[in-house]
Design an enzyme around this catalytic site. Structure first.
Site, PDB file in Angstrom:
ATOM      1  N   GLU A  96       0.851  -1.195   0.000  1.00 54.23           N
ATOM      2  CA  GLU A  96       0.000   0.000   0.000  1.00 54.23           C
ATOM      3  C   GLU A  96       0.889   1.249   0.000  1.00 54.23           C
ATOM      4  O   GLU A  96       1.730   1.419   0.869  1.00 54.23           O
ATOM      5  CB  GLU A  96      -0.895   0.023   1.248  1.00 54.23           C
ATOM      6  CG  GLU A  96      -1.874  -1.138   1.299  1.00 54.23           C
ATOM      7  CD  GLU A  96      -2.905  -0.966   2.415  1.00 54.23           C
ATOM      8  OE1 GLU A  96      -2.931   0.105   3.058  1.00 54.23           O
ATOM      9  OE2 GLU A  96      -3.678  -1.922   2.644  1.00 54.23           O
ATOM     10  N   ASP A 135      -3.256   3.730  -1.592  1.00 51.12           N
ATOM     11  CA  ASP A 135      -3.903   3.899  -0.289  1.00 51.12           C
ATOM     12  C   ASP A 135      -4.506   5.309  -0.176  1.00 51.12           C
ATOM     13  O   ASP A 135      -4.042   6.245  -0.840  1.00 51.12           O
ATOM     14  CB  ASP A 135      -2.825   3.696   0.798  1.00 51.12           C
ATOM     15  CG  ASP A 135      -3.440   3.332   2.141  1.00 51.12           C
ATOM     16  OD1 ASP A 135      -4.673   3.303   2.241  1.00 51.12           O
ATOM     17  OD2 ASP A 135      -2.656   3.076   3.079  1.00 51.12           O
ATOM     18  N   GLU A 157     -12.087   1.100   2.887  1.00 48.26           N
ATOM     19  CA  GLU A 157     -11.776   0.888   4.306  1.00 48.26           C
ATOM     20  C   GLU A 157     -12.533   1.912   5.146  1.00 48.26           C
ATOM     21  O   GLU A 157     -13.133   2.850   4.605  1.00 48.26           O
ATOM     22  CB  GLU A 157     -10.265   0.975   4.544  1.00 48.26           C
ATOM     23  CG  GLU A 157      -9.677   2.350   4.261  1.00 48.26           C
ATOM     24  CD  GLU A 157      -8.178   2.418   4.540  1.00 48.26           C
ATOM     25  OE1 GLU A 157      -7.733   1.728   5.464  1.00 48.26           O
ATOM     26  OE2 GLU A 157      -7.491   3.165   3.820  1.00 48.26           O
TER      27      GLU A 157
HETATM   28  P1  C2E Z   1      -3.898   3.441   6.973  1.00 44.99           P
HETATM   29  O1  C2E Z   1      -2.891   2.771   6.160  1.00 44.99           O
HETATM   30  O2  C2E Z   1      -4.954   4.175   6.178  1.00 44.99           O
HETATM   31  O3  C2E Z   1      -4.533   2.370   7.865  1.00 44.99           O
HETATM   32  C1  C2E Z   1      -5.822   2.307   8.193  1.00 44.99           C
HETATM   33  C2  C2E Z   1      -6.079   2.943   9.490  1.00 44.99           C
HETATM   34  O4  C2E Z   1      -7.505   3.061   9.696  1.00 44.99           O
HETATM   35  C3  C2E Z   1      -5.603   2.157  10.677  1.00 44.99           C
HETATM   36  O5  C2E Z   1      -5.268   3.067  11.699  1.00 44.99           O
HETATM   37  C4  C2E Z   1      -6.838   1.386  11.136  1.00 44.99           C
HETATM   38  O6  C2E Z   1      -6.781   1.004  12.469  1.00 44.99           O
HETATM   39  C5  C2E Z   1      -7.888   2.424  10.912  1.00 44.99           C
HETATM   40  N1  C2E Z   1      -9.243   1.842  10.748  1.00 44.99           N
HETATM   41  C6  C2E Z   1      -9.599   0.617  10.274  1.00 44.99           C
HETATM   42  N2  C2E Z   1     -10.975   0.463  10.234  1.00 44.99           N
HETATM   43  C7  C2E Z   1     -11.443   1.647  10.677  1.00 44.99           C
HETATM   44  C8  C2E Z   1     -12.757   2.102  10.879  1.00 44.99           C
HETATM   45  O7  C2E Z   1     -13.780   1.445  10.596  1.00 44.99           O
HETATM   46  N3  C2E Z   1     -12.955   3.328  11.361  1.00 44.99           N
HETATM   47  C9  C2E Z   1     -11.846   4.128  11.668  1.00 44.99           C
HETATM   48  N4  C2E Z   1     -12.039   5.326  12.137  1.00 44.99           N
HETATM   49  N5  C2E Z   1     -10.567   3.721  11.507  1.00 44.99           N
HETATM   50  C10 C2E Z   1     -10.385   2.495  11.001  1.00 44.99           C
HETATM   51  P2  C2E Z   1      -3.958   2.973  12.467  1.00 44.99           P
HETATM   52  O8  C2E Z   1      -3.636   1.562  12.678  1.00 44.99           O
HETATM   53  O9  C2E Z   1      -4.113   3.893  13.588  1.00 44.99           O
HETATM   54  O10 C2E Z   1      -2.967   3.554  11.414  1.00 44.99           O
HETATM   55  C11 C2E Z   1      -2.978   4.861  11.038  1.00 44.99           C
HETATM   56  C12 C2E Z   1      -2.086   5.075   9.899  1.00 44.99           C
HETATM   57  O11 C2E Z   1      -0.750   4.879  10.321  1.00 44.99           O
HETATM   58  C13 C2E Z   1      -2.260   4.102   8.755  1.00 44.99           C
HETATM   59  O12 C2E Z   1      -3.262   4.488   7.952  1.00 44.99           O
HETATM   60  C14 C2E Z   1      -0.970   4.136   8.106  1.00 44.99           C
HETATM   61  O13 C2E Z   1      -0.903   5.211   7.244  1.00 44.99           O
HETATM   62  C15 C2E Z   1      -0.019   4.372   9.244  1.00 44.99           C
HETATM   63  N6  C2E Z   1       0.609   3.118   9.651  1.00 44.99           N
HETATM   64  C16 C2E Z   1       0.148   2.180  10.503  1.00 44.99           C
HETATM   65  N7  C2E Z   1       1.073   1.187  10.612  1.00 44.99           N
HETATM   66  C17 C2E Z   1       2.070   1.474   9.799  1.00 44.99           C
HETATM   67  C18 C2E Z   1       3.314   0.854   9.463  1.00 44.99           C
HETATM   68  O14 C2E Z   1       3.671  -0.235   9.935  1.00 44.99           O
HETATM   69  N8  C2E Z   1       4.131   1.491   8.577  1.00 44.99           N
HETATM   70  C19 C2E Z   1       3.764   2.680   8.004  1.00 44.99           C
HETATM   71  N9  C2E Z   1       4.584   3.230   7.152  1.00 44.99           N
HETATM   72  N10 C2E Z   1       2.609   3.279   8.294  1.00 44.99           N
HETATM   73  C20 C2E Z   1       1.772   2.683   9.184  1.00 44.99           C
HETATM   74 CA    CA Z   2      -2.802   1.318   4.736  1.00 46.63          CA
HETATM   75 CA    CA Z   3      -5.652   4.049   4.387  1.00 41.36          CA
END
Ligand code: C2E
Ligand code: CA
Ligand code: CA
Length: 732
Positions: free
Chosen positions: A609, A639, A696
């Site tokens: 992504e 993404d 998503e």
């Molecule tokens: P992302 O790639 O867009 O990941 C999706 C985010 O939306 C994730 O937040 C997930 O927990 C959240 N999400 C999933 N379903 C829902 C929903 O129904 N409602 C809402 N409000 N949120 C939902 P998370 O895990 O807090 O991650 C936030 C962002 O941080 C991610 O957005 C991604 O850009 C980044 N991220 C997370 N883990 C990694 C990683 O290992 N490496 C990198 N480079 N970025 C990461």
């Molecule tokens: Ca993602």
């Molecule tokens: Ca995303």
């Protein structure tokens, strides 16, 4: 008797007077008669023949052996002589010039240039002629010789030809040309009057020329005149004079001139004689000049450096001036964009009182002490300046509360007690304002602006408290502290397992199947508890550490996939690629390929992504990376589609496999109805373009139904599953 005696006396007196008159008048009369007899004679001579004929450099008169001999002969003959330098090229031409009564020297009578006959005097002296060679060759017989002579010796040359008919004579205008010809082998020898050689060979550069005594012959030395009655008369009279010259006189004259050191060195002679000294002297001079130039330039550079130093420094304390501070801060921020900094503006509250009561000198000492104490606490990458009077500015690393406390103790504490420590009843009060730099300050560096902020905070302290410090932007300080905490702890967090990989399943809403899963990182901080990615991912991206985290996540995912493969479960996982992971020097596709080989996975198990905003930043690099990833068999997803500025443009340009739409992003704010309409049309458009799609952030059944009704079945969101740890995921 008396008259007879008287007349005798008278006669005696008269005879005495007559005798006296005769005695006195005779020499006068005889001189007068002699002067009448002495006739003026002009003698034309060449003057390039020292010591025979030459111009005395001191008197400017023509002198020489020939002059002395002719003068003696002429005086004996009752002539007074004047010598004149002949301007003609040869004696033959000079003979025709009526200015000269006679011309010298001749060996024998010759015909003048105009064809008139000449008469010559008796021989004045027998002059030896000598051959000179360069000493390298044996000379042939005189009759077969090629000799060089000076043009002005034309008369002598005629005599030589008479004596040695086989001889070949080459004429040269001056001695230098003649010697060059000899050295070049154009002639076998040079021929000239021996007396002249005794002079010429004193020239140092001719020292290797060799006189050939064996090849010597002598020639007469005569005066000549045109064969006219007057010419003949002069020659006849001169012959009488010549006959009177004693042999001893002649020898004395020759000896006198040939033993004088007449030759005067010219510049070229000195150079020839003392070339080594001249060379060394010149080298020495050049060395001296070079050293002088270098010293002078060094001195100038030193001065320029000093002037520059003064422009950028404060002369009293040695700290930077405001100008120097601006420059250094700009340099530091540009070189260390990841280092958090804070800028302090400090001011002594009652400095005027210090000056008034302890004197300006004590005030200056205090300032110097203050600067010195502060400097000790600063590193290379920090800076301080004295803006004016008692106002200092310091740029420090934002090292957290601990460092702040330490600096306050070490610097401010000792300055506060400066006078107390010296037995004076006065406590210095210091007010400081602190501005914590924001990321924006590193992009648009404006030192004066930052100083203004710090000054505002300092004013607050002055207005409200006695001394101490205040933040202009305390929130930034708190945030900065957290960043420092997070970033600084990452290596420990990775190695101790504080960083975990959680999984959020993706489902096909139509069939209810789990079709995929997204790997998301979680940080279970030892002190702060669970931290969401939003609180540390941007910080890691900013400080350039995100790659360390991502590679850890990818490796972990591969380990899980490999384990599942061994259990016979073939899964696909989506991993996140940060925009700062993609750089020219980092081969991401190659890295993923290596991971697949290492863990024996197939490329279809890895979905990558990449956020849409990353495509907008460096399109070429990202498109290139995307193409390579797909060539290697990986699926690439765009993404957060719809969150950037040029989503539609991207859709057309970038060759991805799947579009990932953030439902939340489009519908949570503003008019939800309109959001829904947009989502519906995007789904329709992507379908029409023949691309795959997943939405998503699906939180409710209505949202899921709505999406399905519009033609999208792949979904991810809290409505289905929240992100979960690997153990929980495996239980599913
Ligand atoms: P992302 O790639 O867009 O990941 C999706 C985010 O939306 C994730 O937040 C997930 O927990 C959240 N999400 C999933 N379903 C829902 C929903 O129904 N409602 C809402 N409000 N949120 C939902 P998370 O895990 O807090 O991650 C936030 C962002 O941080 C991610 O957005 C991604 O850009 C980044 N991220 C997370 N883990 C990694 C990683 O290992 N490496 C990198 N480079 N970025 C990461
Ligand atoms: Ca993602
Ligand atoms: Ca995303």
């Amino acid at each position: 008797m008396r008259s007879v005696r008287k007349s005798k006396l008278l006669w005696s007196v008269l005879i005495f007077i007559f005798v006296l008159f005769c005695c006195l008048a005779a020499p006068i009369l005889s001189t007068a008669a002699g002067a009448d007899k002495s006739e003026e004679l002009t003698v034309g001579v060449p003057v390039d023949r020292c010591p025979v004929f030459y111009v005395d450099p001191d008197t400017g008169e023509i002198v020489g052996i020939g002059v002395d001999l002719m003068r003696a002969a002429a005086e004996h003959a009752g002539y007074s002589v004047t010598f004149k330098s002949i301007e003609e090229e040869s004696l033959k031409e000079a003979l025709d010039n009526p200015e000269y009564d006679i011309v010298m020297p001749f060996g024998s009578a010759i015909t003048s240039a105009s064809g008139q006959k000449s008469v010559v005097s008796d021989n004045l002296i027998q002059t030896p002629f000598t051959l000179v060679t360069d000493g390298k060759r044996d000379i042939p017989l005189l009759n077969e010789l090629r000799v060089g002579m000076l043009t002005s010796l034309g008369g002598a040359a005629d005599t030589v030809r008479e004596l040695y008919p086989g001889i070949e004579i080459v004429f040269y205008d001056d001695m230098e040309d003649a010697v060059d010809a000899l050295r070049d082998g154009k002639v076998d020898a040079l021929l000239h009057n021996s007396y002249v050689w005794s002079y010429v060979l004193q020239k140092p550069s001719y020292s290797n020329l060799v006189v050939q005594p064996a090849a010597m012959f002598s020639m007469d030395f005569r005066a000549g005149a045109l064969d006219t009655p007057r010419g003949r008369e002069i020659i006849e009279r001169l012959n009488k004079g010549i006959a009177h010259i004693e042999e001893t006189f002649k020898q004395a004259v020759v000896l006198d001139y040939t033993t004088r050191r007449l030759y005067k060195y010219d510049l070229s002679d000195y150079i020839y004689e003392y070339w080594l000294i001249v060379l060394l002297g010149t080298l020495l001079l050049i060395a001296v000049i070079v050293i002088f130039i270098f010293r002078w330039r060094a001195l100038r550079l030193e001065q320029e450096k000093r002037v520059r130093w003064l422009q950028e420094h404060d002369a009293l304390t040695g700290a930077l001036s405001l100008k120097g501070f601006r420059k250094k801060v700009e340099k530091l921020l540009r070189a260390n964009p990841d280092v958090p900094y804070l800028l302090t503006y400090v001011n002594i509250k009652n400095f005027k009182f210090v000056n008034d009561s302890f004197g300006m000198k004590a005030g200056d000492e205090l300032l110097r002490y203050w600067v010195k104490t502060t400097k000790v606490t600063l590193s290379e990458n920090e800076a301080m300046c004295r803006i004016d009077s008692d106002h200092l500015a310091v740029l420090r690393h934002a090292g957290g509360d601990e460092r702040l406390r330490k600096d306050d103790e070490e610097v401010v504490g000792s300055v506060r007690n400066y006078f107390l420590d010296r037995g004076k009843e006065h406590r210095v009060q210091i007010c400081g304002g602190i501005y914590v730099l924001t990321p924006e300050d590193y992009h648009n560096i404006d030192v004066d602006h930052m100083l203004d902020f710090a000054r505002v905070a300092e004013k607050k302290v002055r207005a409200t408290k006695k001394d101490g410090y205040e933040f202009y932007n305390p929130e930034q300080w708190e945030k900065g502290k957290k960043v420092a905490e997070v970033v600084g702890r990452l290596p420990v967090a990775i190695s101790t397992g504080e960083i975990q990989v959680w999984y959020q399943p993706q489902v096909n809403y139509r069939t209810g199947e789990i079709t995929g899963v997204e790997a998301l990182s979680r940080w279970n901080h030892a002190k702060l508890g669970m931290i969401p990615p939003a609180d540390f991912i941007p910080e890691l991206e900013e400080s350039g550490l995100i790659y360390d985290l991502d590679s850890y996540v990818w490796e972990k995912v591969c380990q899980d996939l490999s384990r599942w493969n061994k259990q016979g479960i073939h899964r696909s996982v989506s991993v996140n690629l940060s925009r700062s992971d993609i750089r020219d020097d980092r081969d991401i596709p190659g890295h993923f390929h290596d991971l697949m080989e290492k863990y024996e996975l197939s490329a279809d198990q890895f979905r990558i992504e990449i956020t849409e905003t990353a495509f907008a930043e460096k399109p070429e690099l990202l498109i290139g990376t995307t193409v390579r990833l797909r060539e290697l068999g990986f699926q690439v997803e765009m993404d957060d589609f719809g969150s950037g500025y040029s989503s539609l443009h991207m859709l057309k340009e970038v060759p991805v496999d799947r579009i990932k739409l953030d439902y939340n992003f489009l519908t949570s704010k503003g008019d939800a109805e309109k959001g829904n309409t947009i989502v519906a049309y995007i789904v329709q458009m992507v379908n029409a373009l023949g691309m795959e799609m997943i939405v998503e952030g699906v939180e409710t059944a209505e949202q899921a139904d709505f999406l399905l009704s519009k033609g999208c079945s792949e979904m991810q969101g809290y409505y289905f599953y929240r992100p979960m740890c690997v153990e929980d995921f495996e239980k599913l």
